[in-house]
Write a protein that holds these residues in place. Structure first.
Motif, mmCIF file in Angstrom:
data_model
loop_
_atom_site.group_PDB
_atom_site.id
_atom_site.type_symbol
_atom_site.label_atom_id
_atom_site.label_comp_id
_atom_site.label_asym_id
_atom_site.label_seq_id
_atom_site.Cartn_x
_atom_site.Cartn_y
_atom_site.Cartn_z
ATOM 1 N N SER A 159 0.838 -1.201 0.000
ATOM 2 C CA SER A 159 0.000 0.000 0.000
ATOM 3 C C SER A 159 0.869 1.245 0.000
ATOM 4 O O SER A 159 2.019 1.242 0.445
ATOM 5 N N ASP B 166 -0.009 7.344 1.180
ATOM 6 C CA ASP B 166 -1.289 8.047 1.278
ATOM 7 C C ASP B 166 -2.395 7.117 1.748
ATOM 8 O O ASP B 166 -3.251 7.515 2.563
ATOM 9 N N GLU B 167 -2.429 5.874 1.280
ATOM 10 C CA GLU B 167 -3.450 4.928 1.717
ATOM 11 C C GLU B 167 -3.364 4.704 3.223
ATOM 12 O O GLU B 167 -4.375 4.687 3.930
ATOM 13 N N ARG B 168 -2.166 4.515 3.714
ATOM 14 C CA ARG B 168 -1.984 4.265 5.145
ATOM 15 C C ARG B 168 -2.381 5.485 5.968
ATOM 16 O O ARG B 168 -3.061 5.369 6.995
ATOM 17 N N LYS B 169 -1.964 6.658 5.516
ATOM 18 C CA LYS B 169 -2.293 7.884 6.249
ATOM 19 C C LYS B 169 -3.799 8.115 6.275
ATOM 20 O O LYS B 169 -4.357 8.533 7.299
ATOM 21 N N GLN B 170 -4.470 7.866 5.157
ATOM 22 C CA GLN B 170 -5.909 8.079 5.104
ATOM 23 C C GLN B 170 -6.642 7.166 6.087
ATOM 24 O O GLN B 170 -7.560 7.602 6.791
ATOM 25 N N VAL B 171 -6.243 5.908 6.152
ATOM 26 C CA VAL B 171 -6.872 4.980 7.099
ATOM 27 C C VAL B 171 -6.644 5.452 8.525
ATOM 28 O O VAL B 171 -7.573 5.475 9.351
ATOM 29 N N ARG C 36 -5.918 8.516 9.634
ATOM 30 C CA ARG C 36 -6.648 9.753 9.915
ATOM 31 C C ARG C 36 -8.137 9.473 10.141
ATOM 32 O O ARG C 36 -8.755 10.041 11.048
ATOM 33 N N ARG C 37 -8.710 8.613 9.301
ATOM 34 C CA ARG C 37 -10.117 8.283 9.483
ATOM 35 C C ARG C 37 -10.336 7.586 10.825
ATOM 36 O O ARG C 37 -11.326 7.833 11.521
ATOM 37 N N ILE D 179 1.043 8.447 12.058
ATOM 38 C CA ILE D 179 0.932 9.079 10.738
ATOM 39 C C ILE D 179 2.250 9.772 10.369
ATOM 40 O O ILE D 179 2.675 9.747 9.207
ATOM 41 N N ALA E 218 -12.829 2.601 9.170
ATOM 42 C CA ALA E 218 -11.860 3.502 8.533
ATOM 43 C C ALA E 218 -11.369 2.987 7.187
ATOM 44 O O ALA E 218 -10.633 3.688 6.486
#
Length: 484
Positions: A62, A65-70, A72-73, A115, A196
């Motif tokens: 991954s 950005d994918e990891r950060k988005q998860v 953050r959500r 993050i 998330a």
């Protein structure tokens, strides 16, 4: 509370465990049954680890950005449910509102901190070589699957300080919370990350009876790291098993933390911190103070003020937001604490405040003139018993602070910051705080112990690296001259 919170969470599915055993989760204050949990067996552990192994291969690919988005959500979803989750922690673990609220915020902080370290997984380190024409590159990789076994006292934080950096690094986790705090230590976290958008299999949650499954979770061939928070005796056993199988460990174990008040200390400041350091979560904190080591010139005044304040600490039902001292986690811990107090009286320690049992709550005991070699001074109590010991010289105080098999946290009070810092550096512990409580958690600082208090760290860049591995790649850009 969601009906699925008494379920195992394996490969994205909420279901009962396959064991015939059922664990009754109870409110430690009033013994009310909160949930019936059908436990897992070895087959469930196999399924959880296999799901993690397969899912991790894909998650390792991954993007940042994918990891950060998860993440953050997940942090946002957690914050949306703040009051609900704090209420569950109060009910399930007997935490006071102050403790539950503090734990909640450091748990969110664990996600936000993770993050910050995602990008380091995608930023290889290039460094020169002594060999002409060679370039050295170090790439960082996720370690794979992590097995984590946690204690009851900070269930949400202990889980997220592993799960969040693991998700950030590209790892997968099989999480085994303490059954006494299963809901806030496992299913809530799985639910948050499921919502998330974390792919199934990356986080799995199981609960089992050790008498049934033995060491299977630890000795299983899939996990490359075992993370454990709990007693030193169990930690040693896990370390032995992991050593046999060449697995890495991250262990946060027992503590016998010293709180040292030097001759030039601000006594009011020291007493304020001392009360918090001893009675937060009824003393059920690995980094709470076990021993108060006080200069003789301040000794009597410290005792007088400490006892006066200890008598004023509110106790009772933790559902009351004013309460600080709630129940101990179970009957066995209540009996242990009362037994230590009874033995201390027999051993001649001066009892200056006698606690008592009120239901499942134990009120503060305070002992003075404690023998530094007594069981009271050598034992991690995990309850509201304070031990106060006098000293005459700073050398004597340092020797007392270090005269323990443990080395987790500590505190020293002095108006001279240079002297206080020098003293703190000389204490044999993973963490020591100047003019502050022994109970500190900073998401960007390495949290861990020395000696029998553990191996490895949680938090910050050093803690993040616990869940990663690295590879050295060298590139010879022009022909190399060999000696033969």
């Amino acid at each position: 509370m969601s009906e699925k919170y008494n379920k195992q969470y394996i490969n994205g599915a909420w279901r009962d465990g396959s064991s015939k055993q059922v664990y009754d989760s109870v409110n430690p204050y009033n013994n009310e049954v909160i949930a019936h949990i059908k436990l897992a067996n070895r087959d469930d552990i196999d399924e959880a680890y296999e799901a993690a192994r397969v899912a991790q291969k894909a998650w390792a690919k991954s993007s940042a950005d994918e990891r950060k988005q998860v993440l953050r959500r997940a942090a946002g979803l957690l914050m949306e449910r703040k009051e609900e989750i704090i209420g569950l922690m109060v009910k399930e673990s007997g935490s006071s509102a102050v403790k539950a609220g503090s734990e909640f915020m450091v748990a969110v902080g664990s996600i936000m901190s993770a993050i910050e370290y995602v990008d380091s997984m995608f930023a290889p380190h290039v460094f020169p070589s002594l060999i002409p024409g060679k370039e050295n590159i170090v790439y960082r990789y996720p370690v794979g699957v992590i097995g984590t076994i946690n204690a009851f006292n900070f269930p949400l934080y202990m889980a997220l300080r592993v799960v969040a950096p693991a998700v950030a690094a590209g790892d997968a986790v099989v999480l085994k919370p303490d059954s006494q705090t299963f809901i806030t230590g496992g299913p809530i976290i799985a639910d948050i990350f499921e919502q998330a958008g974390l792919p199934k299999g990356i986080v799995n949650v199981i609960a089992y009876d050790v008498a049934e499954v033995g060491d299977y979770m630890i000795e299983h061939p899939v996990p490359r790291i075992m993370s454990f928070t709990g007693s030193t005796s169990v930690g040693r056993h896990i370390a032995e098993l992991c050593g046999k199988h060449l697995k890495r460990t991250s262990l946060e174990l027992g503590g016998n933390n010293a709180f040292v008040v030097l001759e030039d200390a601000d006594l009011d400041q020291a007493v304020d911190a001392a009360i918090f350091s001893k009675f937060m979560n009824s003393g059920q904190v690995c980094v709470c103070t076990n021993r108060f080591i006080v200069h003789r010139s301040l000794y009597d005044a410290f005792i007088e003020r400490f006892v006066e304040r200890a008598q004023q600490v509110p106790h009772g039902d933790p559902a009351d937001p004013k309460v600080v001292i709630g129940p101990l986690i179970n009957e066995r811990q209540i009996q242990k604490v009362l037994g230590i107090a009874a033995e201390a009286k027999q051993d001649g320690a001066r009892l200056v405040l006698e606690g008592k049992r009120i239901g499942n709550v134990v009120t503060p005991f305070v002992f003075a003139d404690v023998d530094p070699q007594s069981r009271l001074a050598k034992t991690e109590i995990f309850g509201p018993i304070a031990s106060i010991i006098p000293f005459d010289t700073e050398e004597e105080a340092l020797a007392m602070a270090n005269d323990t098999e443990y080395g987790l946290s500590g505190a020293v009070f002095s108006r001279d910051i240079v002297k206080g810092t020098a003293f703190a550096r000389a204490v044999e512990s993973g963490m020591t705080h100047v003019n502050d409580t022994t109970i500190n958690m900073d998401m960007n600082a390495p949290f861990g112990g020395e000696k029998s208090s553990g191996i490895g760290h949680y938090g910050g860049e050093i803690g993040f690296e616990e869940f990663t591995t690295c590879k050295w790649v060298s590139v010879q850009k022009k022909p190399r001259a060999f000696p033969f």
